[in-house]
Design a protein around this motif. Structure first.
Motif, PDB file in Angstrom:
ATOM      1  N   HIS A  11       0.854  -1.196   0.000  1.00 40.52           N
ATOM      2  CA  HIS A  11       0.000   0.000   0.000  1.00 40.52           C
ATOM      3  C   HIS A  11       0.878   1.229   0.000  1.00 40.52           C
ATOM      4  N   THR A  12       0.309   2.327  -0.408  1.00 42.73           N
ATOM      5  CA  THR A  12       0.964   3.624  -0.332  1.00 42.73           C
ATOM      6  C   THR A  12       0.087   4.509   0.535  1.00 42.73           C
ATOM      7  N   LEU A  13       0.673   5.054   1.598  1.00 40.69           N
ATOM      8  CA  LEU A  13      -0.054   5.977   2.474  1.00 40.69           C
ATOM      9  C   LEU A  13       0.239   7.392   1.994  1.00 40.69           C
ATOM     10  N   GLU A  14      -0.798   8.136   1.694  1.00 36.14           N
ATOM     11  CA  GLU A  14      -0.630   9.503   1.224  1.00 36.14           C
ATOM     12  C   GLU A  14      -1.327  10.446   2.178  1.00 36.14           C
ATOM     13  N   GLY A  15      -0.883  11.684   2.161  1.00 39.58           N
ATOM     14  CA  GLY A  15      -1.527  12.676   2.998  1.00 39.58           C
ATOM     15  C   GLY A  15      -0.573  13.425   3.898  1.00 39.58           C
ATOM     16  N   ASN A  16       0.705  13.012   3.939  1.00 36.79           N
ATOM     17  CA  ASN A  16       1.669  13.763   4.729  1.00 36.79           C
ATOM     18  C   ASN A  16       1.942  15.080   4.011  1.00 36.79           C
ATOM     19  N   PRO A  17       1.796  16.222   4.694  1.00 36.58           N
ATOM     20  CA  PRO A  17       1.917  17.510   4.023  1.00 36.58           C
ATOM     21  C   PRO A  17       3.351  17.918   3.655  1.00 36.58           C
ATOM     22  N   ALA A  18       4.370  17.229   4.173  1.00 34.74           N
ATOM     23  CA  ALA A  18       5.763  17.625   3.923  1.00 34.74           C
ATOM     24  C   ALA A  18       6.635  16.377   3.824  1.00 34.74           C
ATOM     25  N   PRO A  19       7.859  16.528   3.299  1.00 39.26           N
ATOM     26  CA  PRO A  19       8.762  15.378   3.220  1.00 39.26           C
ATOM     27  C   PRO A  19       8.981  14.715   4.581  1.00 39.26           C
ATOM     28  N   ILE A  20       9.074  13.390   4.568  1.00 38.44           N
ATOM     29  CA  ILE A  20       9.230  12.596   5.790  1.00 38.44           C
ATOM     30  C   ILE A  20      10.699  12.235   5.969  1.00 38.44           C
ATOM     31  N   SER A  21      11.206  12.400   7.199  1.00 40.25           N
ATOM     32  CA  SER A  21      12.603  12.076   7.475  1.00 40.25           C
ATOM     33  C   SER A  21      12.769  10.874   8.401  1.00 40.25           C
ATOM     34  N   ILE A  33       4.331   5.500  12.714  1.00 39.37           N
ATOM     35  CA  ILE A  33       4.539   6.883  13.148  1.00 39.37           C
ATOM     36  C   ILE A  33       5.514   7.516  12.174  1.00 39.37           C
ATOM     37  N   SER A  34       5.174   8.720  11.675  1.00 39.15           N
ATOM     38  CA  SER A  34       6.056   9.424  10.746  1.00 39.15           C
ATOM     39  C   SER A  34       6.347  10.819  11.264  1.00 39.15           C
ATOM     40  N   GLY A  35       7.472  11.355  10.827  1.00 39.03           N
ATOM     41  CA  GLY A  35       7.841  12.718  11.179  1.00 39.03           C
ATOM     42  C   GLY A  35       8.723  13.297  10.098  1.00 39.03           C
ATOM     43  N   GLY A  36       8.696  14.624   9.965  1.00 36.81           N
ATOM     44  CA  GLY A  36       9.508  15.231   8.927  1.00 36.81           C
ATOM     45  C   GLY A  36       9.606  16.729   9.028  1.00 36.81           C
ATOM     46  N   GLU A  37       9.708  17.357   7.860  1.00 37.53           N
ATOM     47  CA  GLU A  37       9.979  18.789   7.783  1.00 37.53           C
ATOM     48  C   GLU A  37       8.860  19.674   8.316  1.00 37.53           C
ATOM     49  N   ASP A  38       7.651  19.140   8.458  1.00 35.72           N
ATOM     50  CA  ASP A  38       6.533  19.952   8.934  1.00 35.72           C
ATOM     51  C   ASP A  38       6.433  19.998  10.454  1.00 35.72           C
ATOM     52  N   SER A  39       7.353  19.384  11.166  1.00 31.35           N
ATOM     53  CA  SER A  39       7.422  19.346  12.630  1.00 31.35           C
ATOM     54  C   SER A  39       6.315  18.513  13.275  1.00 31.35           C
ATOM     55  N   PHE A  58       7.398  20.235  17.338  1.00 32.21           N
ATOM     56  CA  PHE A  58       8.505  21.182  17.226  1.00 32.21           C
ATOM     57  C   PHE A  58       8.112  22.376  16.369  1.00 32.21           C
ATOM     58  N   ASP A  59       8.972  23.390  16.363  1.00 29.00           N
ATOM     59  CA  ASP A  59       8.801  24.523  15.467  1.00 29.00           C
ATOM     60  C   ASP A  59       9.582  24.325  14.175  1.00 29.00           C
ATOM     61  N   GLY A  60      10.464  23.342  14.156  1.00 33.15           N
ATOM     62  CA  GLY A  60      11.296  23.102  12.978  1.00 33.15           C
ATOM     63  C   GLY A  60      11.259  21.643  12.584  1.00 33.15           C
ATOM     64  N   PRO A  61      12.058  21.273  11.587  1.00 39.48           N
ATOM     65  CA  PRO A  61      12.036  19.906  11.058  1.00 39.48           C
ATOM     66  C   PRO A  61      12.387  18.842  12.092  1.00 39.48           C
ATOM     67  N   LEU A  62      11.677  17.750  12.043  1.00 38.16           N
ATOM     68  CA  LEU A  62      11.946  16.591  12.886  1.00 38.16           C
ATOM     69  C   LEU A  62      13.018  15.750  12.189  1.00 38.16           C
ATOM     70  N   LEU A  63      14.025  15.314  12.942  1.00 36.45           N
ATOM     71  CA  LEU A  63      15.138  14.565  12.358  1.00 36.45           C
ATOM     72  C   LEU A  63      15.034  13.063  12.564  1.00 36.45           C
ATOM     73  N   SER A  64      14.508  12.642  13.730  1.00 37.24           N
ATOM     74  CA  SER A  64      14.493  11.223  14.063  1.00 37.24           C
ATOM     75  C   SER A  64      13.392  10.953  15.069  1.00 37.24           C
ATOM     76  N   LEU A  65      12.843   9.733  15.040  1.00 41.20           N
ATOM     77  CA  LEU A  65      11.902   9.327  16.072  1.00 41.20           C
ATOM     78  C   LEU A  65      12.027   7.842  16.341  1.00 41.20           C
ATOM     79  N   SER A  66      11.568   7.444  17.536  1.00 43.74           N
ATOM     80  CA  SER A  66      11.639   6.047  17.958  1.00 43.74           C
ATOM     81  C   SER A  66      10.515   5.775  18.944  1.00 43.74           C
ATOM     82  N   VAL A  67       9.933   4.571  18.863  1.00 40.42           N
ATOM     83  CA  VAL A  67       8.832   4.182  19.743  1.00 40.42           C
ATOM     84  C   VAL A  67       9.378   3.304  20.868  1.00 40.42           C
ATOM     85  N   SER A  68       8.917   3.551  22.098  1.00 44.26           N
ATOM     86  CA  SER A  68       9.356   2.761  23.255  1.00 44.26           C
ATOM     87  C   SER A  68       8.872   1.317  23.142  1.00 44.26           C
TER      88      SER A  68
END
Length: 175
Positions: A11-21, A33-39, A58-68
């Motif tokens: 599948h392709t999930l669409e709808g993220n408003p900005a690039p995902i990092s 869970i996704s995160g990227g340039e839209d904070s 955040f107010d700026g781009p998200l660089l990395s994330l991890s789930v416990s």
């Protein structure tokens, strides 16, 4: 070694408003869970393949994330506010490391320091968090990288007390 034909698009999930990092899948396997340039930290249900929530962390781009390991928390790293921990059950930020800026000193007018967290990862069975930190110095265009392992639950402490840190780390691992 997996063969090319072993990977196929489901599948392709669409709808993220900005690039995902950064991407992470919950330990239960029901949420992406996704995160990227839209904070935003966006939550995607893998059963219905739809966005089920978004938190501006955040107010700026998200660089990395991890789930416990228990799926309750997501740690997120960004350039502007170093580190945040989000409670996925309550959909709220439960810890936030604000910008760390050191003002210019009289000795060096153009000197400032900024510490960013560029990467985070949880321990596979404890609430221990590894955080990659980098202190940037503008006056000499240099950086000082390090990795800290911190215990979540008590206030996160970036103390340089190595002996104290080792005792706490040993206690966490032995539980």
């Amino acid at each position: 070694e997996p063969k090319q034909s072993a990977l196929r698009k489901l599948h392709t999930l669409e709808g993220n408003p900005a690039p995902i990092s950064s991407l992470a899948i919950s330990p239960s396997g029901d949420m992406l869970i996704s995160g990227g340039e839209d904070s935003l930290v966006q939550l995607w249900g893998l059963k219905n393949l739809e966005c089920v929530g978004a938190l501006e962390v955040f107010d700026g781009p998200l660089l990395s994330l991890s789930v416990s390991f228990d799926g309750q928390y997501v740690a997120a790293a960004a350039e502007e506010e170093s580190l945040s921990v989000v409670d996925l059950v309550d959909s709220e930020v439960v810890y936030k490391e604000e910008k760390m800026l050191t003002p210019a000193t009289p000795e060096a007018d153009a000197t400032f320091e900024k510490t960013i967290a560029s990467c985070v990862d949880w321990h596979p069975s404890k609430l221990l968090l590894a955080v990659s930190l980098e202190t940037l110095r503008s006056s000499i265009s240099s950086s000082t990288p390090c990795i800290k392992v911190v215990s979540f639950g008590d206030p996160i402490n970036y103390s340089d007390g190595e002996e104290e840190w080792e005792d706490e780390y040993d206690d966490q691992l032995s539980e």
